[in-house]
Design an enzyme around this catalytic site. Structure first.
Site, PDB file in Angstrom:
ATOM      1  N   HIS A 365       0.797  -1.233   0.000  1.00  0.00           N
ATOM      2  CA  HIS A 365       0.000   0.000   0.000  1.00  0.00           C
ATOM      3  C   HIS A 365       0.821   1.271   0.000  1.00  0.00           C
ATOM      4  O   HIS A 365       0.261   2.361   0.052  1.00  0.00           O
ATOM      5  CB  HIS A 365      -0.925   0.039   1.219  1.00  0.00           C
ATOM      6  CG  HIS A 365      -2.155  -0.792   1.049  1.00  0.00           C
ATOM      7  ND1 HIS A 365      -3.296  -0.316   0.460  1.00  0.00           N
ATOM      8  CD2 HIS A 365      -2.403  -2.084   1.361  1.00  0.00           C
ATOM      9  CE1 HIS A 365      -4.210  -1.271   0.437  1.00  0.00           C
ATOM     10  NE2 HIS A 365      -3.692  -2.364   0.981  1.00  0.00           N
ATOM     11  N   LYS A 557      -8.879  14.069   3.714  1.00  0.00           N
ATOM     12  CA  LYS A 557      -7.985  12.908   3.758  1.00  0.00           C
ATOM     13  C   LYS A 557      -7.085  13.075   4.975  1.00  0.00           C
ATOM     14  O   LYS A 557      -7.090  14.140   5.605  1.00  0.00           O
ATOM     15  CB  LYS A 557      -7.137  12.821   2.488  1.00  0.00           C
ATOM     16  CG  LYS A 557      -6.458  14.150   2.114  1.00  0.00           C
ATOM     17  CD  LYS A 557      -5.758  14.086   0.769  1.00  0.00           C
ATOM     18  CE  LYS A 557      -6.665  14.171  -0.427  1.00  0.00           C
ATOM     19  NZ  LYS A 557      -6.671  12.984  -1.261  1.00  0.00           N
ATOM     20  N   ARG A 558      -6.307  12.037   5.305  1.00  0.00           N
ATOM     21  CA  ARG A 558      -5.382  12.206   6.412  1.00  0.00           C
ATOM     22  C   ARG A 558      -4.423  13.361   6.133  1.00  0.00           C
ATOM     23  O   ARG A 558      -4.141  13.685   4.982  1.00  0.00           O
ATOM     24  CB  ARG A 558      -4.601  10.894   6.637  1.00  0.00           C
ATOM     25  CG  ARG A 558      -5.409   9.868   7.386  1.00  0.00           C
ATOM     26  CD  ARG A 558      -5.831  10.352   8.755  1.00  0.00           C
ATOM     27  NE  ARG A 558      -4.710  10.374   9.655  1.00  0.00           N
ATOM     28  CZ  ARG A 558      -4.508   9.493  10.625  1.00  0.00           C
ATOM     29  NH1 ARG A 558      -5.378   8.527  10.837  1.00  0.00           N
ATOM     30  NH2 ARG A 558      -3.459   9.580  11.402  1.00  0.00           N
ATOM     31  N   LYS A 563       0.602  14.649   0.994  1.00  0.00           N
ATOM     32  CA  LYS A 563      -0.735  14.944   0.442  1.00  0.00           C
ATOM     33  C   LYS A 563      -0.908  16.446   0.184  1.00  0.00           C
ATOM     34  O   LYS A 563      -1.812  16.869  -0.505  1.00  0.00           O
ATOM     35  CB  LYS A 563      -1.825  14.440   1.384  1.00  0.00           C
ATOM     36  CG  LYS A 563      -1.837  12.910   1.524  1.00  0.00           C
ATOM     37  CD  LYS A 563      -2.922  12.444   2.471  1.00  0.00           C
ATOM     38  CE  LYS A 563      -2.851  10.975   2.824  1.00  0.00           C
ATOM     39  NZ  LYS A 563      -3.468  10.086   1.808  1.00  0.00           N
ATOM     40  N   THR A 662      -8.588   6.787  -2.721  1.00  0.00           N
ATOM     41  CA  THR A 662      -9.931   6.293  -3.024  1.00  0.00           C
ATOM     42  C   THR A 662     -10.938   7.438  -2.840  1.00  0.00           C
ATOM     43  O   THR A 662     -12.010   7.404  -3.439  1.00  0.00           O
ATOM     44  CB  THR A 662     -10.343   5.112  -2.117  1.00  0.00           C
ATOM     45  OG1 THR A 662      -9.993   5.420  -0.769  1.00  0.00           O
ATOM     46  CG2 THR A 662      -9.641   3.833  -2.550  1.00  0.00           C
ATOM     47  N   LYS A 666     -14.471   8.578  -4.964  1.00  0.00           N
ATOM     48  CA  LYS A 666     -15.783   8.909  -4.384  1.00  0.00           C
ATOM     49  C   LYS A 666     -16.232  10.290  -4.844  1.00  0.00           C
ATOM     50  O   LYS A 666     -17.400  10.501  -5.188  1.00  0.00           O
ATOM     51  CB  LYS A 666     -15.700   8.876  -2.849  1.00  0.00           C
ATOM     52  CG  LYS A 666     -15.396   7.495  -2.295  1.00  0.00           C
ATOM     53  CD  LYS A 666     -14.876   7.534  -0.854  1.00  0.00           C
ATOM     54  CE  LYS A 666     -14.216   6.208  -0.507  1.00  0.00           C
ATOM     55  NZ  LYS A 666     -13.403   6.268   0.726  1.00  0.00           N
TER      56      LYS A 666
END
Ligand code: D6G
Length: 835
Positions: A365, A557-558, A563, A662, A666
């Site tokens: 992952h 998101k985290r 990110k 993911t 969505k």
């Protein structure tokens, strides 16, 4: 003459009568309340139990069928399941949502209010855990025989509160009022050993190894039914809770040491106490290794026990059992299965290893080096002495194979070894996972390519056939049908059927509709209504009023530097500066939701940065174009509210660092346009929805690597960008945080220095793309057209597709139809446990 409508009406009435009766019964007999004394929470429990009753018939029938047909089963091993809420999903799966809504309304109860009572089951950090939850749902919907195994954490992911702009963590007491979905199964407990020593006992034909653990912990399974959508399949999620081992207690009790006995009880039970709140990076704590081994040992025991109910030897083990490792967290299962086969069941090493490799598959992952699990060999020797021996033996044989394939390459041998050499020897869990599995997959095409070309290149050279890609997906039941009912209705109405719910590719047929102005008007109306709802929620949670006409620009998101939430924040500052200068800036509401790992200081500082910027910008009366919202305690149930209301989806990670993502899927399937880098599944989403319907910017994974090699400073990016320079200066000087003016010094200096995540290097292109976003957004109809194409072209990103690929390509597991449950009084006892 047909009286079909009358019959249907009668059936509806009967169903509703039955639902009402079970609800009132459950309220009375499980909560000891009548409708007038019941609290909303009582009602939630009563509806859940009534729904669970309905699932049980199907559940028993499903498990009976699997035994009867001796089907191959997929076992999903995951340290995390981010389930969120369950009631709505089960009502929809059983097709009784509308009936229940009506039944409850008749007695003055609002079903939606009842649904709000359910606490999120937050047994996961982020994407990896939510993926596991989507997978379970798809497995059941596709009628695939499967069991999910994990840990029943007493405290899931922490609750995030915000105080003075800082994240504060609180324990998540999700089980405080009980969990109506689970069944404790103390009759299936498993004893798990730790520590102690190994004894080599001579036998006639050699020797046997006996592991004498120093302590034992008991694993108690809790089973949760996992309902397939509109089919009879109900699979099991089995989560293990740690309990003190009674035998050991008794010894201490008998010795009169009551206090120590209780202390030891606590020490055992702490194993399943709390989820480690670290997403994408590891801390090598011993308790974490204990958690991993604990749930893996319980699960392997369970799997072997189930197999042996119907098979006398292990010769067909891997024909009946497929075990998927969700990342390396459960990788110790490989050594545990070898131990059970070789030590406990006397299987020859070669045969045991063949069955092990045949059974296991490993999903990687992450490429982030800090997230790759490694454990000091000394820790292993102390906690799991037998497993260390087995790993050493697996490694010895493996390295012999490496040497045969690649003679004269000692460096390669040391690189590939499962146990690193050097002063502190470490067990490399990813290497163990690859050596012990017949399949290794990444979770998006780019990620799989990078796994093969960079992270596990040596292994790919040795065994190219083991490597494959399985691009992630999300379940359209939760992420469209349940969270966006208006969009769902529109899609069903246009398509003339709701087949898209289980066949998302069917939405492709709506391509012509996207060109239909009326359809686009409907899409626009729905989005606006969803935005109005979210605006109300934002006001409720943050007391901030936002304009639903503004662009809802969402990054949820985290919190992690890769990110790049700070990239979006920096951009917001430049927009604010432009707005203050009187430039026409498209009104925009930036919506953030993110938890930071409690020990990740830089991530927590970025949360504070967002709040500081928000405070000043939202409070500045001279502009109203830019609003910044931070939604506290981001979690599955909050995502369900934000996603349907998003206009723009921020997927702006440094290329090569987000394995898949993911949330990106969505958001796109709910009609948000993506601004994103060529990273993870963004690349495939862009291909699917069309490049003209996606805002691409930024360095590629290759360029990122090159830049990082050159170690260019972030400062280099400031040239010709006075606006960015000013924004950084304001942040650095404490303009946004006058009470602590030095707070962001280091953060800015690090960006200007070695900008590891290339925030500044990507800024110019990002800002340019955002300007294009603004222009496009003003052209409302064109924007809606793009949104429409996003919705109808996202079929590939259903987790049904992903799971089908796993089932066919890795597990060799086929669908098993389940008949309608029979009247329990007529079902013969065919369960092997009972015969
Ligand atoms: C679940 C469902 C239940 C079944 C039980 C044990 O709780 O119907 O009897 O699992 O299943 P096995 O572990 O015996 O397969």
């Amino acid at each position: 003459m047909s009286n079909a409508p009358d019959d249907a009406q009668n059936a509806d009435n009967q169903t509703q009568l039955a639902l009402r009766r079970t609800f009132v019964d459950r309220l009375r007999y499980s909560r000891s309340k009548n409708p007038s004394t019941a609290t909303t929470f009582d009602r939630f429990v009563a509806v859940s139990l009534a729904v669970r009753d309905r699932l049980v018939e199907r559940w028993i029938e499903t498990q009976r069928t699997y035994y009867e047909q001796d089907t191959k089963r997929a076992y999903y091993l995951s340290a995390e399941y981010l389930l969120g809420r369950t009631l709505r999903s089960n009502l929809k799966a059983l097709a009784i949502y509308d009936d229940y809504k009506k039944v409850l309304a008749e007695i003055g109860i609002d079903l939606d209010e009842v649904l709000e009572q359910e606490p999120d089951a937050g047994l996961g950090n982020g994407g990896l855990g939510r993926l596991a939850a989507c997978f379970l749902e798809s497995l059941a919907t596709l009628s695939l025989p499967a069991i999910g195994y994990g840990i029943r954490y007493e405290f899931g992911i922490f609750e995030q509160a915000i105080r003075d702009g800082y994240q504060v963590e609180r324990a998540d007491e999700w089980l405080k009022f009980g969990n109506p979905w689970e069944f404790a199964r103390p009759e299936y407990t498993v004893a798990v050993g730790f520590g102690g020593q190994t004894l080599h006992v001579p036998t006639e034909d050699g020797f046997r190894v006996l592991w004498k653990p120093a302590t034992k912990v008991t694993g108690v399974p809790y089973d949760t039914p996992v309902a397939g959508y509109r089919c009879n399949t109900v699979n099991t999620l089995r989560l293990w809770a740690a309990r003190a081992d009674q035998e050991f207690d008794f010894q201490l009790f008998n010795a009169g040491d009551y206090l120590r006995a209780v202390e030891e009880k606590n020490a055992s039970e702490v194993i399943s106490k709390v989820l480690y709140p670290n997403d994408s990076f590891e801390i090598g704590r011993e308790l974490r290794l204990k958690q991993e081994y604990f749930f893996v040992a319980c699960s392997i025991h369970d799997i072997v026990h189930r197999y042996l109910k119907q098979h006398a030897t292990f010769a067909s083990f891997s024909e009946k059992v497929a075990i998927q490792l969700n990342d390396t967290h459960p990788a110790i299962a490989i050594a545990e299965l070898m131990r059970v086969l070789v030590d406990e069941h006397n299987v020859e090493w070669e045969e045991a290893f063949k069955q092990t490799v045949g059974a296991f598959g490993y999903t990687n992952h992450t490429l982030l080096p800090e997230a790759l699990e490694r454990w000091p060999a000394a820790t292993f020797a102390r906690l799991l002495p037998r497993h260390l021996e087995l790993i050493q033996e697996i490694n010895r044989r493996f390295l012999r194979e490496v040497t045969t394939h690649f003679p004269h390459s000692p460096e390669l041998v040391s690189r590939m070894s499962i146990i690193s050499d050097g002063a502190e020897r470490e067990v490399r869990m990813a290497h163990l996972a690859v050596v012990g599995s017949h399949s290794v997959n990444g979770v998006a095409q780019l990620h799989s390519d990078l796994v093969q070309a960079r992270l596990l290149k040596d292994f790919h050279d040795l065994w190219p056939e083991r490597f494959n890609n399985k691009t992630n997906g999300v379940t359209p039941r939760r992420w469209i049908l349940e969270c966006n009912s208006q969009l769902s209705n529109l899609l069903t109405e246009r398509l003339g059927t709701d087949s898209w719910v289980t066949n998302l590719e069917a939405l492709k047929q709506l391509e012509p509709s996207v060109e239909d102005a009326e359809f686009r008007t409907s899409l626009r109306t729905i989005k606006m209504e969803n935005k109005l709802e979210l605006a109300k929620l934002i006001f409720k949670l943050t007391k901030l009023r936002v304009d639903p006409q503004s662009m809802f620009d969402v990054q949820i998101k985290r919190l992690h530097e890769y990110k790049r939430q700070h990239l979006a924040a920096l951009h917001a500052v430049t927009l604010y500066l432009r707005a203050k200068r009187g430039e026409a800036v498209q009104p925009r509401t930036l919506i953030f939701g993110a938890k930071a790992a409690p020990g990740y200081r830089r991530a927590k500082l970025i949360i504070k940065l967002i709040h500081s910027i928000a405070d000043i910008i939202n409070g500045d009366k001279r502009q109203s174009a830019v609003r910044i919202v931070f939604m506290p305690n981001y979690r599955v149930s909050l995502a369900e509210r934000i996603i349907p209301a998003a206009d723009l989806s921020e997927q702006i990670s440094t290329a090569g660092m987000e394995a898949s993502g993911t949330g990106n899927m969505k958001l796109a399937m709910n009609g948000a346009l993506t601004i994103g880098t060529l990273d993870g599944a963004n690349i495939e989403i862009r291909e699917a929805v069309g490049e003209e319907n996606f805002f691409l910017f930024g360095l590629t994974a290759e360029e990122v690597l090159e830049k990082q090699r050159q170690r260019l400073t972030g400062r280099a990016a400031l040239k010709n960008d006075p606006l960015l320079e000013e924004a950084l200066k304001l942040i650095r000087e404490g303009f946004f945080c006058p009470e602590e003016p030095d707070l962001f010094h280091q953060l800015v200096d690090d960006l200007l220095g070695y900008d590891q995540y290339l925030v500044l290097a990507d800024f110019a292109e990002y800002a340019q793309k955002q300007a294009e976003v603004e222009r496009e957004f003003r052209n409302t109809d064109e924007w809606t057209r793009k949104a429409g194409y996003n919705i109808v072209r996202m079929g590939r990103f259903s987790s049904d597709r992903t799971i089908r690929e796993y089932a066919e390509g890795i597990w060799g597991v086929s669908p098993c139809a389940i008949a309608s449950p029979r009247d329990p009084s007529l079902v013969p006892n065919a369960h092997p446990d009972l015969v």
